[in-house]
Design a protein around this motif. Structure first.
Motif, mmCIF file in Angstrom:
data_model
loop_
_atom_site.group_PDB
_atom_site.id
_atom_site.type_symbol
_atom_site.label_atom_id
_atom_site.label_comp_id
_atom_site.label_asym_id
_atom_site.label_seq_id
_atom_site.Cartn_x
_atom_site.Cartn_y
_atom_site.Cartn_z
ATOM 1 N N PHE A 51 0.846 -1.190 0.000
ATOM 2 C CA PHE A 51 0.000 0.000 0.000
ATOM 3 C C PHE A 51 0.883 1.242 0.000
ATOM 4 C CE2 PHE A 51 1.158 -0.615 4.326
ATOM 5 C CZ PHE A 51 1.083 0.614 4.967
ATOM 6 N N ASP A 52 0.317 2.338 -0.462
ATOM 7 C CA ASP A 52 1.001 3.626 -0.396
ATOM 8 C C ASP A 52 0.532 4.354 0.860
ATOM 9 O OD1 ASP A 52 2.138 3.048 -2.835
ATOM 10 O OD2 ASP A 52 0.805 4.361 -3.990
ATOM 11 N N ILE A 53 1.477 4.723 1.704
ATOM 12 C CA ILE A 53 1.151 5.479 2.913
ATOM 13 C C ILE A 53 0.475 6.785 2.514
ATOM 14 C CG2 ILE A 53 2.266 6.806 4.789
ATOM 15 C CD1 ILE A 53 4.267 4.402 4.934
ATOM 16 N N ARG A 54 -0.390 7.282 3.357
ATOM 17 C CA ARG A 54 -1.124 8.522 3.074
ATOM 18 C C ARG A 54 -0.182 9.624 2.559
ATOM 19 N NH1 ARG A 54 -5.845 9.548 7.328
ATOM 20 N NH2 ARG A 54 -6.383 7.405 7.922
ATOM 21 N N GLY A 55 -0.627 10.284 1.495
ATOM 22 C CA GLY A 55 0.173 11.372 0.931
ATOM 23 C C GLY A 55 1.371 10.905 0.132
ATOM 24 N N HIS A 56 1.455 9.612 -0.145
ATOM 25 C CA HIS A 56 2.546 9.051 -0.934
ATOM 26 C C HIS A 56 1.958 8.347 -2.152
ATOM 27 C CE1 HIS A 56 4.605 9.701 2.859
ATOM 28 N NE2 HIS A 56 5.764 9.435 2.290
ATOM 29 N N ARG A 58 -0.021 7.013 -4.943
ATOM 30 C CA ARG A 58 -1.412 7.147 -5.361
ATOM 31 C C ARG A 58 -2.406 7.218 -4.203
ATOM 32 N NH1 ARG A 58 -1.006 2.449 -9.833
ATOM 33 N NH2 ARG A 58 0.908 2.009 -8.678
ATOM 34 N N SER A 59 -1.885 7.326 -2.976
ATOM 35 C CA SER A 59 -2.772 7.524 -1.825
ATOM 36 C C SER A 59 -3.008 9.018 -1.597
ATOM 37 C CB SER A 59 -2.177 6.905 -0.555
ATOM 38 O OG SER A 59 -2.280 5.497 -0.589
ATOM 39 N N GLN A 60 -4.190 9.331 -1.109
ATOM 40 C CA GLN A 60 -4.621 10.712 -0.950
ATOM 41 C C GLN A 60 -3.901 11.406 0.205
ATOM 42 O OE1 GLN A 60 -8.849 10.814 -0.411
ATOM 43 N NE2 GLN A 60 -9.073 12.897 -1.158
ATOM 44 N N TYR A 61 -3.841 12.724 0.112
ATOM 45 C CA TYR A 61 -3.292 13.555 1.195
ATOM 46 C C TYR A 61 -4.088 13.340 2.476
ATOM 47 C CZ TYR A 61 -2.767 17.706 4.110
ATOM 48 O OH TYR A 61 -2.582 18.555 5.173
ATOM 49 N N SER A 62 -3.372 13.291 3.597
ATOM 50 C CA SER A 62 -4.007 13.079 4.893
ATOM 51 C C SER A 62 -4.050 14.366 5.702
ATOM 52 C CB SER A 62 -3.231 12.025 5.692
ATOM 53 O OG SER A 62 -3.745 11.902 6.996
ATOM 54 N N ASN A 63 -5.251 14.759 6.121
ATOM 55 C CA ASN A 63 -5.376 15.909 7.013
ATOM 56 C C ASN A 63 -4.812 15.594 8.392
ATOM 57 O OD1 ASN A 63 -6.703 17.924 5.361
ATOM 58 N ND2 ASN A 63 -8.506 16.606 5.401
ATOM 59 N N GLU A 64 -4.905 14.327 8.780
ATOM 60 C CA GLU A 64 -4.306 13.904 10.050
ATOM 61 C C GLU A 64 -2.807 13.708 9.825
ATOM 62 O OE1 GLU A 64 -4.718 10.430 13.487
ATOM 63 O OE2 GLU A 64 -6.179 10.532 11.846
ATOM 64 N N PRO A 65 -1.959 14.355 10.630
ATOM 65 C CA PRO A 65 -0.508 14.243 10.428
ATOM 66 C C PRO A 65 -0.030 12.799 10.458
ATOM 67 C CG PRO A 65 -1.011 15.982 12.010
ATOM 68 C CD PRO A 65 -2.297 15.240 11.757
#
Length: 258
Positions: A51-56, A58-65
């Motif tokens: 999987f792609d970690i959030r913000g990496h 094709r995964s979406q940007y994460s509002n949660e840090p």
């Protein structure tokens, strides 16, 4: 490629093969493409999940840090979505720290762990400085620079470089910066004694900078197997894929019988 909506954030993941589930975790800037050779070979005998970690990628940007705890929760959500109770959790470099966090906080969902060129803390000056530089580059929005350099260093063919770079440069600088920054403050060394699952530790014989981290994990973790791959540096998943895949296969097969 499938996307999983986790609390409003789409996470890109992939599943290939059948058998014992193995989850792979990538370091900052890179993406699941880093494990192309593991997907290709290990999926012949096991169920390989990346999987792609959030913000990496094709995964979406994460509002949660980004934090290791957040990534652990996302992995559990992926396992739940796939109706998988337990999996072997594998991580490369900084991803190895997330393996340790997973084993410490969610051992009921793990069969064991595999730490590839990883660490329980960042304590040497050289590594700290390298991460600080990467953090600053991400903070300045220079994701393409990071993506080019890290993809070039980790690829062993032009074709793989193009794939890695294409996905890596799509990352969101804010989440990438957070991932790097979190690695500087994370330290689970004092808790390693609480890991009660078998853990495979794999390092490159030529990666002398990380031998200290290898010995630290070997000394502090109760149930572990330490392996050094000859003529290998830090970049094991792509540079020494067959040796890595063989060690993981042996580890799974041994512990499946117990």
């Amino acid at each position: 490629m499938p996307l999983l909506d986790i609390a409003g954030t789409n996470i890109h993941y992939s599943v290939k093969g059948k058998g014992t589930p193995i989850v792979f975790i990538h370091p900052p800037t890179l993406t699941s493409v880093n494990f192309e050779y593991q997907i290709e070979e290990l999926s012949r005998s096991f169920q390989v999940i990346t999987f792609d970690i959030r913000g990496h990628g094709r995964s979406q940007y994460s509002n949660e840090p980004i934090s290791y705890q957040l990534i652990v929760r996302d992995i559990i959500q992926i396992l739940d979505h796939l109706h998988i109770e337990k999996a072997l959790i594998c991580g490369y470099s900084t991803g190895g720290s997330i393996v340790l966090e997973f084993l410490l906080t969610s051992s009921n969902r793990a069969l064991g762990g595999c730490v590839i060129s990883g660490m329980s803390e960042v304590s040497d000056k050289l590594l700290k400085n390298r991460i600080r530089v990467a953090t600053k580059l991400a903070g300045a929005g220079l994701v393409s620079v990071l993506a080019w350099s890290i993809s070039k260093g980790n690829s062993n063919t032009q074709e793989l470089f193009k794939k890695m770079f294409k996905d890596a440069k799509q990352g969101d600088s804010r989440n990438i910066e957070q991932y790097y920054a979190y690695s500087l403050i994370y330290n689970c060394t004092d808790r390693l004694k609480n890991i009660n699952l078998p853990t495979l530790l794999i390092y490159g014989k030529k990666d002398s900078q990380f031998h200290h981290y290898a010995e630290l994990l070997h000394e502090k973790s109760p149930v572990n197997q330490l392996e050094f791959i000859e003529k290998s540096d830090h970049r094991i998943p792509t540079k020494k894929a067959s040796e890595l895949n063989s060690l993981i296969s042996q580890f799974v097969n041994i512990h499946e019988k117990k």
